[in-house]
Every structure is written in C-alpha cells, then in structure tokens.
Design a protein around this motif. Structure first.
Motif, PDB file in Angstrom:
ATOM      1  N   LEU A 198       0.722  -1.204  -0.109  1.00  0.00           N
ATOM      2  CA  LEU A 198       0.036  -0.101  -0.099  1.00  0.00           C
ATOM      3  C   LEU A 198       0.838   1.192  -0.146  1.00  0.00           C
ATOM      4  CD1 LEU A 198      -2.621  -1.142   2.780  1.00  0.00           C
ATOM      5  CD2 LEU A 198      -2.930  -0.937   0.322  1.00  0.00           C
ATOM      6  N   TYR A 217      -0.247  -8.688  -2.865  1.00  0.00           N
ATOM      7  CA  TYR A 217      -0.546  -9.180  -1.544  1.00  0.00           C
ATOM      8  C   TYR A 217      -0.110 -10.720  -1.453  1.00  0.00           C
ATOM      9  CZ  TYR A 217      -3.891  -9.930   2.549  1.00  0.00           C
ATOM     10  OH  TYR A 217      -4.351 -10.370   3.762  1.00  0.00           O
ATOM     11  N   TRP A 233      -9.005  -8.255   1.249  1.00  0.00           N
ATOM     12  CA  TRP A 233      -7.921  -7.028   1.366  1.00  0.00           C
ATOM     13  C   TRP A 233      -8.001  -6.350   0.349  1.00  0.00           C
ATOM     14  CZ3 TRP A 233      -3.610  -5.531  -1.550  1.00  0.00           C
ATOM     15  CH2 TRP A 233      -2.760  -4.978  -0.857  1.00  0.00           C
ATOM     16  N   ASN A 236     -10.925  -3.983   0.660  1.00  0.00           N
ATOM     17  CA  ASN A 236     -10.743  -2.967   1.842  1.00  0.00           C
ATOM     18  C   ASN A 236      -9.785  -1.866   1.503  1.00  0.00           C
ATOM     19  OD1 ASN A 236     -12.445  -4.195   3.455  1.00  0.00           O
ATOM     20  ND2 ASN A 236     -10.809  -5.160   4.656  1.00  0.00           N
ATOM     21  N   ASN A 237      -8.913  -2.084   0.467  1.00  0.00           N
ATOM     22  CA  ASN A 237      -7.823  -1.208  -0.083  1.00  0.00           C
ATOM     23  C   ASN A 237      -8.213  -0.675  -1.494  1.00  0.00           C
ATOM     24  OD1 ASN A 237      -6.087  -1.340   2.376  1.00  0.00           O
ATOM     25  ND2 ASN A 237      -5.950  -3.256   1.759  1.00  0.00           N
ATOM     26  N   ASP A 240      -7.138   2.843  -2.895  1.00  0.00           N
ATOM     27  CA  ASP A 240      -5.725   2.839  -3.277  1.00  0.00           C
ATOM     28  C   ASP A 240      -5.229   1.961  -4.581  1.00  0.00           C
ATOM     29  OD1 ASP A 240      -4.586   4.808  -1.310  1.00  0.00           O
ATOM     30  OD2 ASP A 240      -4.722   2.825   0.234  1.00  0.00           O
TER      31      ASP A 240
END
Ligand code: GLA
Length: 411
Positions: A198, A217, A233, A236-237, A240
């Motif tokens: 990130l 990831y 994941w 949630n991100n 970005d």
C-alpha cells in the motif's frame, strides 16, 4: 549506500519511459506452475508432477488442444525451482540439466510453435524464495539478456532475499534491462508484496510505468479462506488499488486455483467472477491434464472472460457490504455495459437478496441482464424494478448488463 548503489540510483534517475512496449493492454491469461506444482523436483518418485520441461510441454499441448488458447489463455509460465544451483561459466543462469535437458530456448520454441508464449521466474535478491540463485543488482543486465536470448515473453520477478533499497533500485533497473534487449517481454513485479502492498510505501504510479502487472498481497493457497482473504484485502484497499489499474498496468491478486482441491463449484464460480470484476490476470495454476468439467466450464466461460478482458480496462469495485453478509461488486465495461457480482459470504443456505438497479446506482432506463453462469436472461427490468436473487453460500450470481436498449452480441 555503497558506490554501486549510488551508480544504480543514478541509472534509475535516468530512467525515462520503461515498460511502454504495448503489451498487456488487457490482463494476461495463461497457466503458471506454482500454486499446483510448487517446488516438486522429485522426478524419480513423482515424474508426472515434478518441475521439468515435460510438465510445461504437457500444459502447452492442453492449452492448444482443449480450447484454452482460442479463448486467450496463452502464457505458459515457469515459476521457481527451474534453475541449476550454479550459474554457468559466463555468469548466466541455467536450467537444471536433468529436469530441463533441452534447455529453455528449445522449450520456448516448442511453446511458440503452438502459438503460445513462455514466461519465466527470477528473483531480485541473493536467492529465490526456494533458495535457487537470485538476481542481484550486478546480474540484472545479464539475466535480462539471457531471457531474451532464450525467447522468453514474460518475466515474473520475485523479491525474496533482498532489502527495500535493493528492491527500489532493482525493479526499475530490470524494467530498463528488459527494454534494452529489444525483445518485448511482459514484466510482472512482486515488489509491492515485499513492502506491504500500500501507499505510501508503494508508489503505484511509478509501478505502472515500469511493470505490466504486480503482485500486491500474500500468496494464494488452495482454499476458499485464502480466496476470501485476498478479495477482502483488495476490497478494503480498493481506493488505493483500483485507480492504479488500466491497460498495460494490472493489480495481480494471484493465480486462479479453480480445478484443484480446495473450492466447491460455487466457490470456483465466485473466484472467476471476482477476478473478472477486479480485471485480474487470469492465470490458472491447476492440472490441465486432469480437470473436471465443472472447472473447465467455469474457466472457459466466454462472458466471464470477455468481462475480464474488457478493452477499457477499468478495475471494478465492491459497491456494497450488506449486514447479512451479501456483497455487491460492479465493473463498468466498454459501450456503457457493466457487470455485477452478488456474493454471499454466508455459510448457512441459499439467501434471497432483494434489490433494484437504482439501489445499485444505475440510471433510469430499461435494462436486461444476462446471468453469466446459468445462461438465462432477465428481461423487462427498469432501474426501479425490485428483483430477488437467490445466492448460494460462498457463491455468486454474476450479471452482464448491456447498455439499456442496445442488444449486444456478447452471448
Ligand atoms: C513467492 C511468490 C509465489 C511463488 C514462490 C516461489 O512466494 O509469491 O508466487 O513464486 O515465491 O518460491
């Protein structure tokens, strides 16, 4: 920072356009050894499954003869454990002589003769993740040249056994070195994984300039838990990650495990649907010689593949997380079409989900929806029409929604 690092840093600063070689305008599709075959080098007791040239020839044959190639599955990618423990007398990487007696160039010819492309694996660091020779800053050029001379079309560049400074220097330098060979090669960078995936530690705009795709990831494993954790994941991100993707630059949530041991049919459909929404590489890691029909139908679903390969290359997003563990994902497609995925993260029974296109932010108009996995069409919808779907536990309903009142020939 030593003198070598300073020189390399200067080289990095002089880097202008790196990976703009026109490749991977849509996410790559193909097959990769790792998740299914790992580092099995026991060719004596496990000749069918060990990492050797026959395995890659077998998979190339299957891609061509079983209808994969015509759908776009074209890369055959060697992962870790192909190397000899020693470089040759000129300092070049070389394959294990017993498991790749013909050498990589010959394997590349076999693959090219069938209209496919060959990918290979190397590692920015002293050793690969499984302990084979790595590519350090001083061997980047020679390794890029070696791969080009063999006819390699795709490099997966891992990042075990290096530190963040070496990675910061090495990944751009490899991009430049691949370009300098003159051979168009797709470049897959594992760099983000090694620095947490990130911003601010990962600079996605730099990454998009130097790599065609990147692993963000952890490694996928053969289980629904693993697929679910990865989707969670990425979602949630998504603020970005989603803007980083586009033609020639893709987030990579890792391989498709459909056809192995860990997913039910519903879960396999869910992985295919979500990878299509995420504009993810469709790189299978399974045994194409032994694949059951349900896995084959899912992986060869033409509409799911077409959604994944949409030419606008906009990555989709999670739109909604309902309290009852139903989630809705959406991806805009060219010609004002779109795709929707309704995912159930429940573990009880098929659940009924009541909604309307208006609730999912669709404009007014008359719609129809094509159900990607059942082949049925829902007609007579307008944005406010209430509809009810039944979604299996850890399963999906996936819709392709053409532009209102234009009937496109997708199916
Ligand atoms: C790392 C990568 C995997 C695979 C292995 C090989 O874990 O993320 O995809 O390439 O190394 O050792």
């Amino acid at each position: 920072m030593g003198p070598l690092a300073v020189t390399q840093l200067l080289a990095l600063i002089s880097l202008t356009v790196a990976m703009d070689n026109g490749l991977l305008k849509t996410p790559p599709m193909g097959w990769m050894a790792w998740e299914r075959f790992r580092c099995d080098i026991d060719c004596k007791d496990d000749p069918e499954n060990c990492i050797r040239e026959d395995l890659f020839r077998d998979m190339a044959d299957r891609l061509v003869e079983d209808g994969w190639k015509e759908l776009g599955y074209e890369y055959v990618i060697i992962d870790d454990c192909w190397m000899s423990m020693l470089r040759d007398e000129h300092g070049r990487l070389q394959p294990d002589p017993f498991r790749f007696p013909g050498g990589i160039a010959k394997l590349a010819r076999y693959i090219h003769d069938r209209g496919l492309k060959l990918g290979i694996y190397a590692d920015m660091g002293t050793h690969t993740c499984m302990g084979f020779p790595g590519t350090t800053l001083d061997t980047i050029n020679i390794d890029a040249q070696t791969f080009a001379s063999w006819g390699v079309d795709y490099l997966k560049f891992d990042g075990c056994s290096s530190n963040p400074i070496e990675q910061m220097l090495g990944y751009p330098l490899m991009s430049k070195a691949l370009n300098a060979t003159g051979r168009p090669m797709a470049y897959s960078c594992s760099w983000p994984v090694y620095v947490g995936g990130l911003p601010p530690k990962v600079n996605y705009s730099l990454l998009g300039d130097i790599c065609h795709l990147w692993r963000n990831y952890v490694d996928i494993q053969d289980s629904w838990d693993s697929v679910q954790g990865i989707v969670e994941w990425f979602s949630n991100n998504q603020d970005d990650l989603q803007p980083a993707a586009g033609p020639g630059r893709w987030n990579d949530p890792d391989m498709l495990i459909i056809g192995n041991f860990g997913l039910s049919v519903d879960q396999a459909r869910a992985q295919m649907a979500l990878w299509a929404i995420m504009a993810a590489p469709l790189i299978m890691s399974n045994d194409l010689r032994n694949l059951d029909n349900s896995a084959r139908f899912i992986l060869q679903n033409k509409v799911a593949v077409a959604i994944n390969q949409d030419s606008m290359g906009i990555q989709g997003r999670r739109l909604l997380q309902e309290k009852n563990h139903i989630e809705v994902y959406w991806r805009p497609l060219s010609h004002s079409a779109s795709a929707l995925v309704f995912l159930s993260r429940r573990t009880d029974m098929p659940s009924l989900y009541h909604t309307s296109l208006a609730k999912l932010k669709y404009d007014t108009g008359n719609y129809e929806a094509y159900d990607v996995f059942t082949g049925s069409t829902v007609t007579g919808l307008n944005a406010t029409t209430q509809f009810t779907l039944s979604i299996n536990p850890s399963g999906v309903v996936m819709w392709y929604v053409p532009l209102p009142s234009i009937k496109r020939k997708m199916y």
